[in-house]
Motif scaffolding. Structure first.
Motif, PDB file in Angstrom:
ATOM      1  N   ILE A   4     -69.564 -23.954  20.094  1.00 20.81           N
ATOM      2  CA  ILE A   4     -68.957 -22.893  20.912  1.00 20.81           C
ATOM      3  C   ILE A   4     -70.044 -22.197  21.738  1.00 20.81           C
ATOM      4  CG2 ILE A   4     -67.728 -20.683  20.820  1.00 20.81           C
ATOM      5  CD1 ILE A   4     -66.258 -21.710  18.372  1.00 20.81           C
ATOM      6  N   ALA A   5     -71.161 -21.910  21.078  1.00 20.77           N
ATOM      7  CA  ALA A   5     -72.265 -21.233  21.767  1.00 20.77           C
ATOM      8  C   ALA A   5     -72.785 -22.112  22.901  1.00 20.77           C
ATOM      9  CB  ALA A   5     -73.371 -20.907  20.775  1.00 20.77           C
ATOM     10  N   LYS A   6     -72.897 -23.391  22.641  1.00 18.34           N
ATOM     11  CA  LYS A   6     -73.433 -24.313  23.647  1.00 18.34           C
ATOM     12  C   LYS A   6     -72.480 -24.399  24.850  1.00 18.34           C
ATOM     13  CE  LYS A   6     -75.483 -28.837  24.110  1.00 18.34           C
ATOM     14  NZ  LYS A   6     -75.761 -30.099  23.482  1.00 18.34           N
ATOM     15  N   TYR A   7     -71.176 -24.496  24.560  1.00 19.49           N
ATOM     16  CA  TYR A   7     -70.185 -24.584  25.635  1.00 19.49           C
ATOM     17  C   TYR A   7     -70.263 -23.327  26.517  1.00 19.49           C
ATOM     18  CZ  TYR A   7     -65.754 -24.863  28.106  1.00 19.49           C
ATOM     19  OH  TYR A   7     -64.809 -24.893  29.096  1.00 19.49           O
ATOM     20  N   LEU A   8     -70.305 -22.172  25.837  1.00 20.79           N
ATOM     21  CA  LEU A   8     -70.367 -20.910  26.597  1.00 20.79           C
ATOM     22  C   LEU A   8     -71.640 -20.846  27.430  1.00 20.79           C
ATOM     23  CD1 LEU A   8     -69.216 -17.862  24.435  1.00 20.79           C
ATOM     24  CD2 LEU A   8     -68.503 -18.419  26.753  1.00 20.79           C
ATOM     25  N   ASN A   9     -72.741 -21.247  26.816  1.00 17.55           N
ATOM     26  CA  ASN A   9     -74.032 -21.236  27.516  1.00 17.55           C
ATOM     27  C   ASN A   9     -73.970 -22.056  28.800  1.00 17.55           C
ATOM     28  OD1 ASN A   9     -76.417 -19.913  27.212  1.00 17.55           O
ATOM     29  ND2 ASN A   9     -77.087 -21.091  25.434  1.00 17.55           N
ATOM     30  N   GLN A  10     -73.216 -23.166  28.740  1.00 16.90           N
ATOM     31  CA  GLN A  10     -73.101 -24.036  29.927  1.00 16.90           C
ATOM     32  C   GLN A  10     -72.321 -23.356  31.042  1.00 16.90           C
ATOM     33  OE1 GLN A  10     -71.246 -27.317  27.949  1.00 16.90           O
ATOM     34  NE2 GLN A  10     -73.168 -28.436  27.647  1.00 16.90           N
ATOM     35  N   HIS A  11     -71.464 -22.394  30.676  1.00 18.32           N
ATOM     36  CA  HIS A  11     -70.572 -21.810  31.679  1.00 18.32           C
ATOM     37  C   HIS A  11     -70.945 -20.399  32.128  1.00 18.32           C
ATOM     38  CE1 HIS A  11     -68.261 -25.231  30.274  1.00 18.32           C
ATOM     39  NE2 HIS A  11     -67.648 -25.172  31.456  1.00 18.32           N
ATOM     40  N   LEU A  12     -71.962 -19.818  31.493  1.00 17.36           N
ATOM     41  CA  LEU A  12     -72.336 -18.449  31.879  1.00 17.36           C
ATOM     42  C   LEU A  12     -73.666 -18.441  32.623  1.00 17.36           C
ATOM     43  CD1 LEU A  12     -71.638 -16.364  28.617  1.00 17.36           C
ATOM     44  CD2 LEU A  12     -70.040 -17.027  30.421  1.00 17.36           C
ATOM     45  N   ILE A  13     -73.858 -17.445  33.473  1.00 15.02           N
ATOM     46  CA  ILE A  13     -75.188 -17.269  34.080  1.00 15.02           C
ATOM     47  C   ILE A  13     -76.114 -16.670  33.021  1.00 15.02           C
ATOM     48  CG2 ILE A  13     -76.480 -16.022  35.858  1.00 15.02           C
ATOM     49  CD1 ILE A  13     -73.944 -16.156  37.575  1.00 15.02           C
ATOM     50  N   GLY A  14     -75.570 -15.766  32.237  1.00 12.57           N
ATOM     51  CA  GLY A  14     -76.358 -15.149  31.158  1.00 12.57           C
ATOM     52  C   GLY A  14     -76.558 -16.116  30.000  1.00 12.57           C
ATOM     53  N   ASN A  15     -77.010 -15.556  28.865  1.00 12.45           N
ATOM     54  CA  ASN A  15     -77.373 -16.408  27.732  1.00 12.45           C
ATOM     55  C   ASN A  15     -76.483 -16.213  26.517  1.00 12.45           C
ATOM     56  OD1 ASN A  15     -80.167 -15.853  29.207  1.00 12.45           O
ATOM     57  ND2 ASN A  15     -80.240 -17.806  28.142  1.00 12.45           N
ATOM     58  N   VAL A  16     -76.425 -17.287  25.723  1.00 13.87           N
ATOM     59  CA  VAL A  16     -75.760 -17.203  24.423  1.00 13.87           C
ATOM     60  C   VAL A  16     -76.785 -17.670  23.386  1.00 13.87           C
ATOM     61  CG1 VAL A  16     -73.782 -17.960  23.054  1.00 13.87           C
ATOM     62  CG2 VAL A  16     -73.584 -17.804  25.538  1.00 13.87           C
ATOM     63  N   PHE A  17     -76.924 -16.913  22.318  1.00 14.37           N
ATOM     64  CA  PHE A  17     -77.902 -17.268  21.288  1.00 14.37           C
ATOM     65  C   PHE A  17     -77.216 -17.335  19.925  1.00 14.37           C
ATOM     66  CE2 PHE A  17     -80.322 -14.790  24.470  1.00 14.37           C
ATOM     67  CZ  PHE A  17     -81.267 -15.742  24.835  1.00 14.37           C
ATOM     68  N   ASP A  18     -77.689 -18.233  19.079  1.00 24.69           N
ATOM     69  CA  ASP A  18     -77.193 -18.202  17.697  1.00 24.69           C
ATOM     70  C   ASP A  18     -78.296 -18.481  16.676  1.00 24.69           C
ATOM     71  OD1 ASP A  18     -77.541 -20.926  17.960  1.00 24.69           O
ATOM     72  OD2 ASP A  18     -75.575 -21.480  17.147  1.00 24.69           O
ATOM     73  N   SER A  19     -79.552 -18.296  17.103  1.00 25.54           N
ATOM     74  CA  SER A  19     -80.627 -18.529  16.130  1.00 25.54           C
ATOM     75  C   SER A  19     -80.692 -17.350  15.155  1.00 25.54           C
ATOM     76  CB  SER A  19     -81.963 -18.717  16.841  1.00 25.54           C
ATOM     77  OG  SER A  19     -82.313 -17.527  17.475  1.00 25.54           O
ATOM     78  N   PRO A  20     -80.975 -17.637  13.869  1.00 27.02           N
ATOM     79  CA  PRO A  20     -80.901 -16.588  12.831  1.00 27.02           C
ATOM     80  C   PRO A  20     -81.720 -15.346  13.145  1.00 27.02           C
ATOM     81  CG  PRO A  20     -81.269 -18.742  11.842  1.00 27.02           C
ATOM     82  CD  PRO A  20     -81.339 -18.946  13.321  1.00 27.02           C
ATOM     83  N   GLN A  21     -82.917 -15.524  13.730  1.00 25.06           N
ATOM     84  CA  GLN A  21     -83.753 -14.324  13.957  1.00 25.06           C
ATOM     85  C   GLN A  21     -83.160 -13.430  15.043  1.00 25.06           C
ATOM     86  OE1 GLN A  21     -84.611 -17.432  14.444  1.00 25.06           O
ATOM     87  NE2 GLN A  21     -85.958 -17.737  16.212  1.00 25.06           N
ATOM     88  N   ILE A  22     -82.484 -14.053  16.022  1.00 24.77           N
ATOM     89  CA  ILE A  22     -81.848 -13.231  17.064  1.00 24.77           C
ATOM     90  C   ILE A  22     -80.600 -12.552  16.496  1.00 24.77           C
ATOM     91  CG2 ILE A  22     -80.673 -13.286  19.320  1.00 24.77           C
ATOM     92  CD1 ILE A  22     -82.741 -15.373  20.189  1.00 24.77           C
ATOM     93  N   LEU A  23     -79.820 -13.308  15.722  1.00 23.53           N
ATOM     94  CA  LEU A  23     -78.615 -12.716  15.114  1.00 23.53           C
ATOM     95  C   LEU A  23     -78.997 -11.533  14.225  1.00 23.53           C
ATOM     96  CD1 LEU A  23     -76.523 -15.893  14.166  1.00 23.53           C
ATOM     97  CD2 LEU A  23     -76.489 -14.568  16.294  1.00 23.53           C
ATOM     98  N   GLU A  24     -80.117 -11.676  13.531  1.00 22.46           N
ATOM     99  CA  GLU A  24     -80.591 -10.611  12.638  1.00 22.46           C
ATOM    100  C   GLU A  24     -80.808  -9.307  13.419  1.00 22.46           C
ATOM    101  OE1 GLU A  24     -81.060 -10.654   9.369  1.00 22.46           O
ATOM    102  OE2 GLU A  24     -82.281  -8.839   9.085  1.00 22.46           O
ATOM    103  N   LYS A  25     -81.399  -9.448  14.593  1.00 24.59           N
ATOM    104  CA  LYS A  25     -81.708  -8.248  15.411  1.00 24.59           C
ATOM    105  C   LYS A  25     -80.432  -7.489  15.800  1.00 24.59           C
ATOM    106  CE  LYS A  25     -84.118  -6.736  19.521  1.00 24.59           C
ATOM    107  NZ  LYS A  25     -83.187  -6.543  20.599  1.00 24.59           N
ATOM    108  N   TYR A  26     -79.344  -8.232  15.979  1.00 25.46           N
ATOM    109  CA  TYR A  26     -78.089  -7.590  16.405  1.00 25.46           C
ATOM    110  C   TYR A  26     -77.152  -7.294  15.228  1.00 25.46           C
ATOM    111  CZ  TYR A  26     -79.673  -8.615  21.096  1.00 25.46           C
ATOM    112  OH  TYR A  26     -80.409  -8.648  22.249  1.00 25.46           O
ATOM    113  N   SER A  27     -77.686  -7.395  14.013  1.00 28.43           N
ATOM    114  CA  SER A  27     -76.819  -7.225  12.847  1.00 28.43           C
ATOM    115  C   SER A  27     -76.847  -5.798  12.291  1.00 28.43           C
ATOM    116  CB  SER A  27     -77.208  -8.216  11.745  1.00 28.43           C
ATOM    117  OG  SER A  27     -78.497  -7.895  11.284  1.00 28.43           O
TER     118      SER A  27
END
Ligand SMILES: Cc1cc2nc3c(=O)[nH]c(=O)nc-3n(C[C@H](O)[C@H](O)[C@H](O)COP(=O)(O)OP(=O)(O)OC[C@H]3O[C@@H](n4cnc5c(N)ncnc54)[C@H](O)[C@@H]3O)c2cc1C
Length: 531
Positions: A4-27
Motif C-alpha cells: 500500500i505504501a509503495k503504491y501510494l508513493n508511486q502516485h504522490l509528489i510527497g513521500n510515504v514511509f513505513d520504516s520502523p525508525q520513522i514510524l517510531e518518531k510519529y508514534s
C-alpha cells in the motif's frame, strides 16, 4: 516497503514511509499515549491529500480499512494526532501563500506554524495575536480549538479565521464561506458530496433545534463533542457556514489544507508586571482589580514552581525565595510604551500592602525572561517518573477557583505529591502536571484513575477538563460518558454525515474506547523536552 505504501508513493509528489525508525518518531506526541502507525504520508500539496483520501476509499471498497490521522507538529496532549493507520504529517504543507497587508488578510497552508506565520507577518507590521506554543500549526489550532493565553484580550483563533479549504472524506476539496439564506441554495443544490454536507447539516440543525439552542446557552466552557454546531447558523438572518464545525473537530470531519486569517497590527512593546501573594484570595482580588486594564496575558502560577526551578540554578531572582510559596500573578501589557508604563503604575497602586511586586524595566528584563525558563525547568524537573500532560487545559470558573485550589490540596495529600497549578486567569484555563511512573503498571493505572477523579473535582467546581482543548483520545474516556444520549446522537450524526466510512481519525472523540486507550498508554518516557 509494504504494497500500500509503495503504491501510494508511486502516485504522490510527497513521500510515504513505513520504516520502523520513522514510524517510531510519529508514534508519540505530548500525551501519555503511544500508537505506532502503519505508514507516514507527507503530502507536498492538496492533490496529494486528495489522492490519499480517494485511495483509502478505494481500499475500503476492498474491505481494507486504513484510517487517516492528520498531524501538525505532534504536540497534542491527549493523543489526538496518533493513529494506527496512516499518519499524515502536514510538515511540508507550510507555505505562506499570500499576505495582503492592506486588507490585513493572510492565506496559508494548514501546516504553517504560528511562529512561522507571525515572523513573516511582523515584516508587514502585522500579527495573528494568538499566544501559545509557536510550533503549533494553524490547521491544528482550528482542529484543536486551542484557547491561547491572549484570548482574554484578543478572543482566540475563532475570531481570526475567515475561511478554510478542506479535503472531505470522498477526496474532494471544499471551501467554507458564510452564506445568506437566499444564497445557500448554491451549495445545497450541488449534486456532489459537498452538496450533501450542506443539505444534511441544515437538516440536522432543523431537527435538533432545541438541543442546539440549549448547547449554545450553556455557561461552562467545554470543547468536547461537536458543540460548534451551535455557530453554523447565526444571527437573525440565519446565515449558514460549515466552518465552525471544523473547530475542535480534531481531524475527524476533514483535513484542513488552507486557511485565510485576519490579522491585527503588531505591537512589539510588551511590558511585564509580576506580583507575589500569600493566598489565592489575595491574588484573585488583585487580578479582578487589574482586569479592566485589559492585559494581553494575565497568568497565575503556584509559586512553589520556582522553588523547584532554583534547585536547577534557574532562579528568576525577581523576588526573595521567601516568596516561593503562595501564588505569582504575571500580567503583560502590549500597548504603546507610555500607556504600558501608565498601566503598570496603576497595577502598583492597586496592590495590597503586604504583597510584593516588580515592574519590568530595561535592567531586570532578563529576570522576567528567566521566569518563563524557570517554569520550563519545573515541567522538566528530574522527578520519579515524568510530569505527564493528562489534565492540561482545564477550565475552572473564577468564582470557584479558590475552593477548587483548597480541594486540590486534599488531592495532593491523597497522592502524596505536589500538584502545582499554572495557567491563564483571563481565560480560566489552567494545567497541572502529576509526576507519573509510566514504566510501572501502577503508574499506568494511575493515569486513568487520576483522570477520572480529577474530572470529578473539576466538575464539582463548575468546570470542565476540556475547556482549553478538546477531549481527543485520552480525555474522551470521561467526556463521552458525560454527554446525554441526545447529544451523543447529534454528534454521531454529524460525524456520520461528514465521514460515513469512518476514515478520519476514528479513535478520538466519540470513537475513543477505554480498551484502546489502556493498550496505548506509554511504558517509557518521552525523550524530548516538554514545552
Ligand atoms: C508545551 C505545550 C504547551 C501548550 N500550551 C497550550 C496552550 O496554552 N493552550 C492550548 O490551547 N493548547 C496548548 N497546547 C496544546 C497544543 O497547542 C495544541 O494541541 C495544538 O493544537 C498542537 O498543535 P500541533 O500542530 O502540534 O497539532 P497536532 O498535535 O499535530 O494535532 C492536533 C489535532 O489537530 C488535528 N489536526 C492537525 N492538523 C490538522 C489539519 N490540517 N486538519 C485537520 N485536523 C488537523 C490532529 O489530527 C489532532 O487531532 C500546548 C501543548 C504543548 C506541548
Amino acid at each position: 516497503m509494504n504494497k500500500i505504501a509503495k503504491y501510494l508513493n508511486q502516485h504522490l509528489i510527497g513521500n510515504v514511509f513505513d520504516s520502523p525508525q520513522i514510524l517510531e518518531k510519529y508514534s508519540t506526541d505530548a500525551s501519555a499515549l503511544k500508537i505506532t502507525p502503519q505508514m507516514v504520508v507527507i503530502p507536498e500539496n492538496t492533490s496529494d491529500i486528495c489522492r490519499t483520501v480517494k485511495f483509502v476509499n478505494q481500499l475500503s471498497e476492498k474491505s481494507v480499512y486504513m484510517p487517516i490521522t492528520v498531524r501538525g507538529s505532534g504536540l497534542d496532549k491527549t493523543g489526538a494526532d496518533l493513529g494506527d493507520g496512516i499518519v499524515m504529517s502536514m510538515e511540508h504543507m507550510n507555505k505562506i501563500l499570500e499576505i495582503d497587508d492592506r486588507s490585513r488578510l493572510v492565506r496559508v497552508q494548514a501546516g504553517v506554524t504560528l511562529g512561522q506565520l507571525n515572523s513573516a507577518l511582523a515584516l508587514y507590521g502585522l500579527t495573528v495575536p494568538i499566544l501559545t506554543n509557536s510550533l503549533d500549526t494553524i490547521g491544528s489550532l482550528i482542529a484543536n480549538f486551542a484557547t491561547d493565553s491572549a484570548a482574554g484580550k484578543y478572543n482566540g483563533i475563532y475570531y481570526y479565521v475567515d475561511q478554510v479549504e478542506a479535503v472531505i472524506s470522498t477526496g474532494e476539496t471544499m471551501q467554507t464561506a458564510r452564506y445568506s439564506r437566499p444564497h445557500l441554495s448554491r451549495k445545497t443544490g450541488l449534486t456532489s458530496f459537498e452538496g450533501e454536507l450542506y443539505r444534511e447539516t441544515d437538516q440536522i440543525i432543523e431537527e435538533n433545534n432545541d438541543l442546539i439552542v440549549d448547547l449554545g446557552n450553556r455557561n461552562t466552557i467545554d470543547a468536547s463533542g461537536y458543540q460548534m454546531i451551535t455557530q453554523v447558523v447565526r444571527d437573525a438572518t440565519k446565515s449558514f457556514d460549515l466552518l465552525p464545525l471544523f473547530y475542535a473537530s480534531q481531524g475527524t470531519l476533514g483535513i484542513i489544507t488552507e486557511v485565510i486569517l485576519r490579522c491585527e497590527i503588531f505591537q512589539p512593546e510588551i511590558s511585564h508586571f509580576v506580583a507575589a501573594f500569600e493566598s489565592i484570595n489575595a491574588a484573585q482580588d488583585f487580578i479582578q482589580d487589574i482586569m479592566p486594564l485589559v492585559p494581553k496575558e494575565l497568568n497565575l502560577y503556584d509559586a512553589r514552581m520556582f522553588k523547584t526551578a532554583v534547585k536547577h540554578g534557574k532562579d528568576p531572582a525577581l523576588f526573595a525565595p521567601k516568596f516561593y510559596k503562595g501564588y505569582f500573578v504575571l500580567a503583560a501589557f502590549d500597548e504603546k510604551p507610555r500607556k504600558n508604563a501608565k498601566k503598570m503604575k496603576k497595577c502598583l497602586k492597586l496592590l495590597p500592602n503586604n504583597a510584593a511586586a516588580v515592574i519590568e524595566t530595561e535592567d531586570n528584563s532578563v529576570e522576567f525572561k528567566r521566569l518563563k525558563s524557570a517554569i520550563r525547568s519545573y515541567l522538566n524537573d528530574d522527578v520519579k517518573g515524568e510530569r505527564v500532560a493528562i489534565v492540561d487545559d482545564f477550565y475552572i470558573p473564577t468564582e470557584h477557583l479558590s475552593n477548587f485550589l483548597t480541594d486540590l490540596k486534599t488531592v495532593e495529600k491523597t497522592y502524596d505529591q505536589e500538584l502545582l497549578v499554572y495557567g491563564s486567569f483571563s481565560t480560566s484555563n489552567y494545567s497541572i502536571r502529576p509526576d507519573i511512573q509510566l514504566n510501572s503498571v501502577e503508574g499506568r493505572q494511575f493515569v486513568l484513575k487520576f483522570l477520572k477523579e480529577f474530572d470529578d473535582l473539576v466538575r464539582e467546581h463548575g468546570g470542565s477538563i476540556t475547556g482549553g482543548t478538546p477531549e481527543g483520545r485520552l480525555k474522551a474516556l470521561v467526556t463521552n460518558s458525560l454527554h446525554t444520549e441526545e447529544e451523543l446522537e447529534l454528534y454521531q450524526r454529524i460525524k456520520d454525515t461528514f465521514d460515513p466510512k469512518n476514515i478520519f481519525n476514528p479513535g478520538v472523540k466519540l470513537g475513543a474506547s477505554e480498551t484502546d486507550i489502556v493498550r496505548h498508554i506509554r511504558t517509557s518516557y518521552l525523550s524530548g523536552i516538554v514545552e
